[in-house]
Design an enzyme around this catalytic site. Structure first.
Site, PDB file in Angstrom:
ATOM      1  N   ARG A 282       0.854  -1.184   0.000  1.00 26.37           N
ATOM      2  CA  ARG A 282       0.000   0.000   0.000  1.00 26.37           C
ATOM      3  C   ARG A 282       0.891   1.234   0.000  1.00 26.37           C
ATOM      4  NH1 ARG A 282      -1.900   0.811   5.386  1.00 26.37           N
ATOM      5  NH2 ARG A 282      -0.560   2.622   5.311  1.00 26.37           N
ATOM      6  N   HIS A 286      -3.116   4.744   4.711  1.00 26.01           N
ATOM      7  CA  HIS A 286      -4.285   3.864   4.851  1.00 26.01           C
ATOM      8  C   HIS A 286      -5.540   4.577   4.360  1.00 26.01           C
ATOM      9  CE1 HIS A 286      -7.276   1.141   6.385  1.00 26.01           C
ATOM     10  NE2 HIS A 286      -7.835   2.151   7.008  1.00 26.01           N
ATOM     11  N   TYR A 295       4.973   5.160  11.141  1.00 28.76           N
ATOM     12  CA  TYR A 295       5.184   3.723  11.343  1.00 28.76           C
ATOM     13  C   TYR A 295       5.985   3.028  10.237  1.00 28.76           C
ATOM     14  CZ  TYR A 295       0.897   3.490   8.462  1.00 28.76           C
ATOM     15  OH  TYR A 295      -0.038   3.652   7.468  1.00 28.76           O
TER      16      TYR A 295
HETATM   17  C1  LIG Z   1     -14.282  -5.327  12.603  1.00 30.19           C
HETATM   18  C2  LIG Z   1     -13.416  -4.145  12.350  1.00 30.19           C
HETATM   19  N1  LIG Z   1     -12.339  -3.922  13.133  1.00 30.19           N
HETATM   20  C3  LIG Z   1     -11.553  -2.833  12.921  1.00 30.19           C
HETATM   21  C4  LIG Z   1     -11.857  -1.951  11.906  1.00 30.19           C
HETATM   22  C5  LIG Z   1     -10.969  -0.726  11.682  1.00 30.19           C
HETATM   23  N2  LIG Z   1     -10.152  -0.926  10.491  1.00 30.19           N
HETATM   24  C6  LIG Z   1     -10.537  -0.417   9.302  1.00 30.19           C
HETATM   25  S1  LIG Z   1      -9.477  -0.802   8.093  1.00 30.19           S
HETATM   26  C7  LIG Z   1      -8.459  -1.650   9.123  1.00 30.19           C
HETATM   27  C8  LIG Z   1      -7.220  -2.326   8.596  1.00 30.19           C
HETATM   28  C9  LIG Z   1      -7.491  -3.428   7.630  1.00 30.19           C
HETATM   29  O1  LIG Z   1      -6.305  -3.864   7.032  1.00 30.19           O
HETATM   30  P1  LIG Z   1      -6.304  -4.827   5.791  1.00 30.19           P
HETATM   31  O2  LIG Z   1      -7.402  -5.817   5.882  1.00 30.19           O
HETATM   32  O3  LIG Z   1      -4.932  -5.366   5.639  1.00 30.19           O
HETATM   33  O4  LIG Z   1      -6.671  -3.892   4.547  1.00 30.19           O
HETATM   34  P2  LIG Z   1      -5.859  -2.664   3.918  1.00 30.19           P
HETATM   35  O5  LIG Z   1      -6.371  -1.441   4.618  1.00 30.19           O
HETATM   36  O6  LIG Z   1      -4.422  -2.911   4.170  1.00 30.19           O
HETATM   37  O7  LIG Z   1      -6.212  -2.619   2.482  1.00 30.19           O
HETATM   38  C10 LIG Z   1      -8.960  -1.616  10.424  1.00 30.19           C
HETATM   39  C11 LIG Z   1      -8.306  -2.251  11.571  1.00 30.19           C
HETATM   40  C12 LIG Z   1     -13.008  -2.216  11.122  1.00 30.19           C
HETATM   41  N3  LIG Z   1     -13.371  -1.432  10.118  1.00 30.19           N
HETATM   42  N4  LIG Z   1     -13.759  -3.314  11.362  1.00 30.19           N
END
Ligand SMILES: Cc1ncc(C[n+]2csc(CCOP(=O)(O)OP(=O)(O)O)c2C)c(N)n1
Ligand SMILES: [Mg+2]
Length: 397
Positions: A282, A286, A295
């Site tokens: 990425r 985020h 980080y």
């Molecule tokens: C159940 C839940 N827990 C926490 C979140 C907060 N949250 C949103 S995106 C994210 C990270 C997800 O990472 P990943 O699946 O690797 O996707 P990326 O953003 O890297 O594309 C988090 C922790 C959420 N939306 N839903």
């Protein structure tokens, strides 16, 4: 009677046999080297000129859209945005390997798949500006796209919910017996949710034609993959659940296209799930609420910038005689103009009628929501200067 417990026939060992992660050591399919040159040993998928151009176009379009919408968020025109910079090949080339009747269930960073399917700038903007043409009627944050006509299930914020839903949807496709599969995109972070495990196991046991497409982009917001799991990525989990698995270079259009084509063939012919783990990065923050400098290092980002999926595809297409830098620069400039013009037009479209905030969920909205709506309307009438002009639509008509 046939023994239904296959573990009854498990092999034996007479020495303490400790199985380690290294036993798997799942390799990553790469067809184009980082400079776009095909590997000699690789058999490239048949990708015609039009499809190659459509893929490049969609990748470049979402990069333009991302740049513009991050700018719009910084200017206070929209509240939130989430870019897919660096991951364009994974989501675009996989969508290109599907058929239009295949269902897409996504996480949120898959605008490449949506653009490839033909979602228009106006549709992207209507959703992000939460206007009256937004199918969610302003009840979701920006980027929660969805479109029934394009077989793209509406995105929802809680991570992982689309995974068991995709297994269920694919089970329905299997019951109907049509030539259709479901692709389910998610991040490696979402694969820590219980829903991932339930969804994979259900699909494996019930033989659902679903492609689980994991974008392993190295981070779940600020948490690096090394702090998320100790196993061999997400691919090893597919094997653990008895799901056919492919690990692929997510920045290589050719490899992603070939992997997804193969996965689709298996899912349709054998009526079973397939897991693809696309290794990518990425490059963007985020979301607009995140600052990655806290980080990760600039050197790390630069290392991945050199693996840019768009540059790799351009290099390969140049070698085919399908790419002209000058003509392409004009196309991209026109995309920028079109996106900006559409933004200016769509941001003036009225917001939804406020009553719709409590509609569509219950047959009859319950008393407490009606009371809250009344209070909200009174509040806006009292302090109109604190609300945008367009939110004057307190009542229908
Ligand atoms: C159940 C839940 N827990 C926490 C979140 C907060 N949250 C949103 S995106 C994210 C990270 C997800 O990472 P990943 O699946 O690797 O996707 P990326 O953003 O890297 O594309 C988090 C922790 C959420 N939306 N839903
Ligand atoms: Mg991630």
């Amino acid at each position: 009677m046939h023994d239904r417990n296959h573990l009854a026939n498990v092999g034996m060992t007479h020495e303490v046999n400790v199985i380690t992660n290294g036993l798997l050591d799942i390799p990553m399919l790469q067809m184009l080297a980082e400079d776009g040159t095909p590997h000699k040993e690789a058999t490239l998928p048949e990708l015609d000129e039009k499809t190659a151009k459509d893929i490049l176009h969609a990748m470049q379009y979402v990069r333009v859209l991302d740049e513009r919408m991050i700018g719009a968020q910084r200017q206070g025109r929209i509240s939130f945005y989430l870019a897919c910079t660096g991951e364009e090949a994974a989501t675009t080339a996989s969508a290109a390997a599907l058929k239009p009747q295949d269902m897409i269930m996504s996480q949120y960073r898959e605008q490449g798949a949506l653009a490839y399917r033909g979602y228009t700038t106006e549709q992207f903007m209507n959703q992000m500006f939460s206007n009256e043409k937004d199918p969610n009627k302003g009840r979701q944050m920006p980027i929660h796209y969805g479109d029934k006509a394009l077989n793209f299930m509406t995105i929802s914020s809680p991570l992982g919910t689309q995974i068991p839903q995709a297994s269920g949807y694919a089970y329905g496709q299997k019951m109907e017996g049509t030539d259709a599969v479901t692709i389910c995109y998610f991040g490696e972070g979402a694969a820590s949710e219980g829903d991932f495990h339930a969804g994979l196991n259900m699909a494996a046991v019930l033989n659902c034609p679903v492609i689980f497409f994991c974008r392993n982009n190295g981070y779940a917001i600020s948490t690096p993959a090394s702090e998320q799991f100790a196993g061999d990525g997400i691919a090893s989990r597919g094997i653990g659940y008895g799901v056919k698995t492919i690990r692929v270079d997510g920045n290589d259009v050719m490899a992603v296209y070939a992997a997804t084509q193969t996965a689709r063939e298996i899912a349709v012919k054998e009526q079973c799930p397939v897991l693809i783990e696309a290794m990518t990065y990425r490059l963007a923050a985020h979301s607009t609420s995140d600052d990655p400098t806290g980080y990760r290092s600039r050197e790390e980002e630069e290392k991945w910038r050199a693996k840019d999926p768009i540059a790799r595809m351009k290099a390969w297409m140049t070698a085919q005689g399908w790419f002209d830098e000058e003509a392409n620069a004009k196309v991209v400039e026109k995309m920028r103009e079109d996106v900006l013009n559409e933004l200016k037009r769509v941001e003036k479209v009225d917001v939804p009628v406020i009553d719709e905030i409590i509609e569509d969920v219950y047959d009859t909205p319950p008393w407490h929501l009606k009371a809250q709506l009344k209070e909200l309307k009174e509040h806006i009438s009292k302090y109109p200067e604190h609300y945008p002009k367009t939110s004057g639509r307190l009542n229908r008509g």
